[in-house]
Design an enzyme around this catalytic site. Structure first.
Site, PDB file in Angstrom:
ATOM      1  N   GLU A 392     -11.532 -93.519 -82.551  1.00 31.58           N
ATOM      2  CA  GLU A 392     -10.898 -92.676 -83.583  1.00 31.58           C
ATOM      3  C   GLU A 392      -9.941 -91.726 -82.859  1.00 31.58           C
ATOM      4  OE1 GLU A 392     -13.535 -89.945 -85.515  1.00 31.58           O
ATOM      5  OE2 GLU A 392     -12.140 -89.494 -87.156  1.00 31.58           O
ATOM      6  N   ASP A 470     -15.098 -92.074 -95.420  1.00 29.35           N
ATOM      7  CA  ASP A 470     -15.573 -91.183 -94.348  1.00 29.35           C
ATOM      8  C   ASP A 470     -16.282 -89.954 -94.930  1.00 29.35           C
ATOM      9  OD1 ASP A 470     -16.071 -90.503 -91.752  1.00 29.35           O
ATOM     10  OD2 ASP A 470     -13.985 -90.120 -91.171  1.00 29.35           O
TER      11      ASP A 470
HETATM   12 ZN   LIG Z   1     -17.045 -91.023 -89.769  1.00 29.91          ZN
END
Ligand SMILES: [Zn+2]
Length: 530
Positions: A392, A470
């Site tokens: 990420e 998320d």
């Molecule tokens: Zn996450």
């Protein structure tokens, strides 16, 4: 009507085209010019010309095109003819013209072609003209013409080998299986507008695989739970909470995120939180969820593990009764040490019946996956599925580590894997699912602009990418909002959106039977959406 369709295979059409050529040959008519009526007459014409030449009958050959439109009276279609120039230049009265089409239906195309050709050739119009078609539909004939040669007489709805437009995906699968596999990744009908695309996304069955349940705490619920549990928060109103959700960097996000957690105290709180998310997900046509929870964020402030998991599991059970299936994934906070993760896994042991996997979240950089090698190995030995946030913000090396050291079954995010071509190839070959979170990426500045989001590049590279929310309460939307935002920014085609939904089930921890059922539901939805 669908069952009345006759599907003609490419081999059948080729064989019949050769048969048609034989009929012409045996009649003694030796054309000097062969004209295929584009499109259907083109493949037939090529085969006939090939057969004639094989037998020594050499002729000139070309395709012309006709198109039909409604005439002034709106009743009788008129037919326009294109690309006659070459014929007009080369034909003479002693030439012999063979006109070829796949099917003689109303006959209007061929009639219009011959009328226009005669008009423009005048005295050069060949006296010898014959018509050859593979299929003849006498009941549909609206002209005084009829084919001189035809192989089959039929009234059926004929579907030629090249035809896929107008067929449902199911029809293509059943009758053109060799095409179905290829078309899966090619554009189908695209959307007329962004609104059409959003409508399509709204009802598209999907799974969500990257969702932190604590990240679904909406300002209203945060405020209500603070009141219910008499937890002091530095906000006087829901609006003040909402304003605090307008963070612009990771630290501000984490501050409000952990502040939000503090209002979650009782089993009922965790039930309400989870139930609210599930209701919201169901509204987005989510049929299956794989939810993360962060027990360390709760146990370290004195909330018992049993309270957390009890409330979440009760809400998941209630949703299951409504047909929404789920898996529960316990995440370790990676900014804490491995001993803390080990202690959390110990605490989870009595609840393994409701915990399906373990994951790794929180601040990535500086906390590589290898830091948790032993606790992940133990989780694997317990039969748990393994996932980890990687790539990420962290480098591609973290993704390698998650695969090699932790042995994960899925990568959460994985954006930066694209920086490493060998890694991309490995992920694609292994069918490794990536749980991508577009709005989160934008809000946390993993991408500066959604138009630069790597999702399409992931799909083009053959990666099993999915779209997820998320922490939806904080990042600007639930799963459909993520789909719509990234689809608008990247102008995603229908087939790409469908692929993302298919990936969400394919990459889930559901069994093969359930996956197949959900994939069939997607096909049915796509077919019905037309
Ligand atoms: Zn996450």
């Amino acid at each position: 009507m669908a069952d009345d369709k006759v599907y003609i295979s490419a081999n059948e059409l080729l064989a019949d085209s050769f048969r048609l050529g034989n009929m012409v040959l045996e009649s003694g008519f030796a054309p000097t010019h062969l004209v295929g009526i584009w499109r259907g007459g083109a493949p037939v014409g090529i085969a006939v010309q090939e057969l004639l030449e094989y037998h020594g009958v050499v002729c000139d050959h070309i395709a012309v095109r006709t198109s039909s439109y409604s005439g002034i009276d709106q009743q009788t279609p008129e037919v326009r003819v294109f690309a006659l120039g070459y014929l007009i230049d080369t034909l003479g009265p002693d030439d012999r013209l063979l006109v070829i089409d796949d099917v003689f239906d109303s006959g209007r195309s061929i009639e219009a072609f011959l009328r226009e050709l005669a008009l423009r050739c005048r005295h050069n119009m060949p006296r010898g003209v014959r018509i050859a078609t593979v299929y003849y539909k006498p009941t549909r004939n609206r002209t005084a013409l009829k084919p001189d040669f035809f192989v089959h007489q039929s009234d059926a709805w004929l579907v030629f080998p090249h035809e896929v437009n107008g067929l449902t995906l199911d029809e293509i699968r059943r009758h053109k299986p060799e095409a179905a596999a290829i078309l899966q990744r090619a554009p189908m009908t695209d959307f007329a507008s962004a609104v059409d695309r959003a409508d399509f996304i709204a009802g598209l069955p999907k799974a969500e695989l990257h969702l932190h349940i604590e990240g679904s705490l909406e300002p209203e619920m945060l405020f209500a739970l603070a009141k219910r549990n008499a937890v002091a928060i530095p906000f006087e109103s829901v609006e003040a909470v909402r304003a605090a959700y307008e963070f612009s960097n990771l630290q501000d996000f984490l501050d409000i995120y952990y502040q939000g957690m503090s209002v979650l105290q009782t089993e009922q709180d965790f039930f309400d939180l989870t139930a609210a998310y599930l209701a919201r997900a169901e509204a987005d046509a989510v049929r299956h969820v794989e939810i993360f929870f962060d027990p360390q964020g709760h146990t370290e402030r004195g909330v018992a593990f049993a309270v957390v998991i009890g409330g979440i599991a009760r809400a998941l059970d209630a949703a299951r009764a409504r047909g929404v299936t789920s898996r529960l994934i316990m995440c370790f906070l990676r900014h804490l040490d491995e001993a803390a993760a080990e202690a959390t896994l110990d605490e989870a042991l009595p609840y393994l019946a409701v915990i399906d996997g373990v994951g790794l979240d929180s601040s990535e950089v500086g906390h590589p996956p290898a830091k948790f090698a032993r606790v992940f190995a133990r989780a694997r030995a317990l039969g748990l599925k393994l996932v980890a946030h990687a790539g990420e913000e962290g480098p591609p090396a973290y993704v390698h580590e998650a695969l090699d050291v932790l042995g994960v079954d899925r990568i959460d995010h994985g954006n930066r894997a694209l920086e490493d071509a060998a890694l991309v190839a490995r992920l694609a070959t292994g069918g490794m699912c990536l749980t991508v979170c577009p709005l989160s990426n934008h809000k946390l500045c993993v991408v500066d602009d959604l138009a630069a989001h790597p999702l399409r590049r992931m799909l083009d590279a053959g990666l099993v990418a999915t779209v997820n929310s998320d922490d939806p309460a904080y990042f600007g939307g639930y799963v459909n909002a993520n789909f719509v935002a990234v689809a608008d920014a990247l102008d995603l085609r229908r087939d790409e959106i469908v692929a993302l939904a298919r990936n969400s089930f394919a990459g889930s921890f559901l069994g093969e039977t359930d996956k197949a059922r959900h994939l069939a539901a997607i096909d049915a939805y796509v077919a019905q959406a037309g």
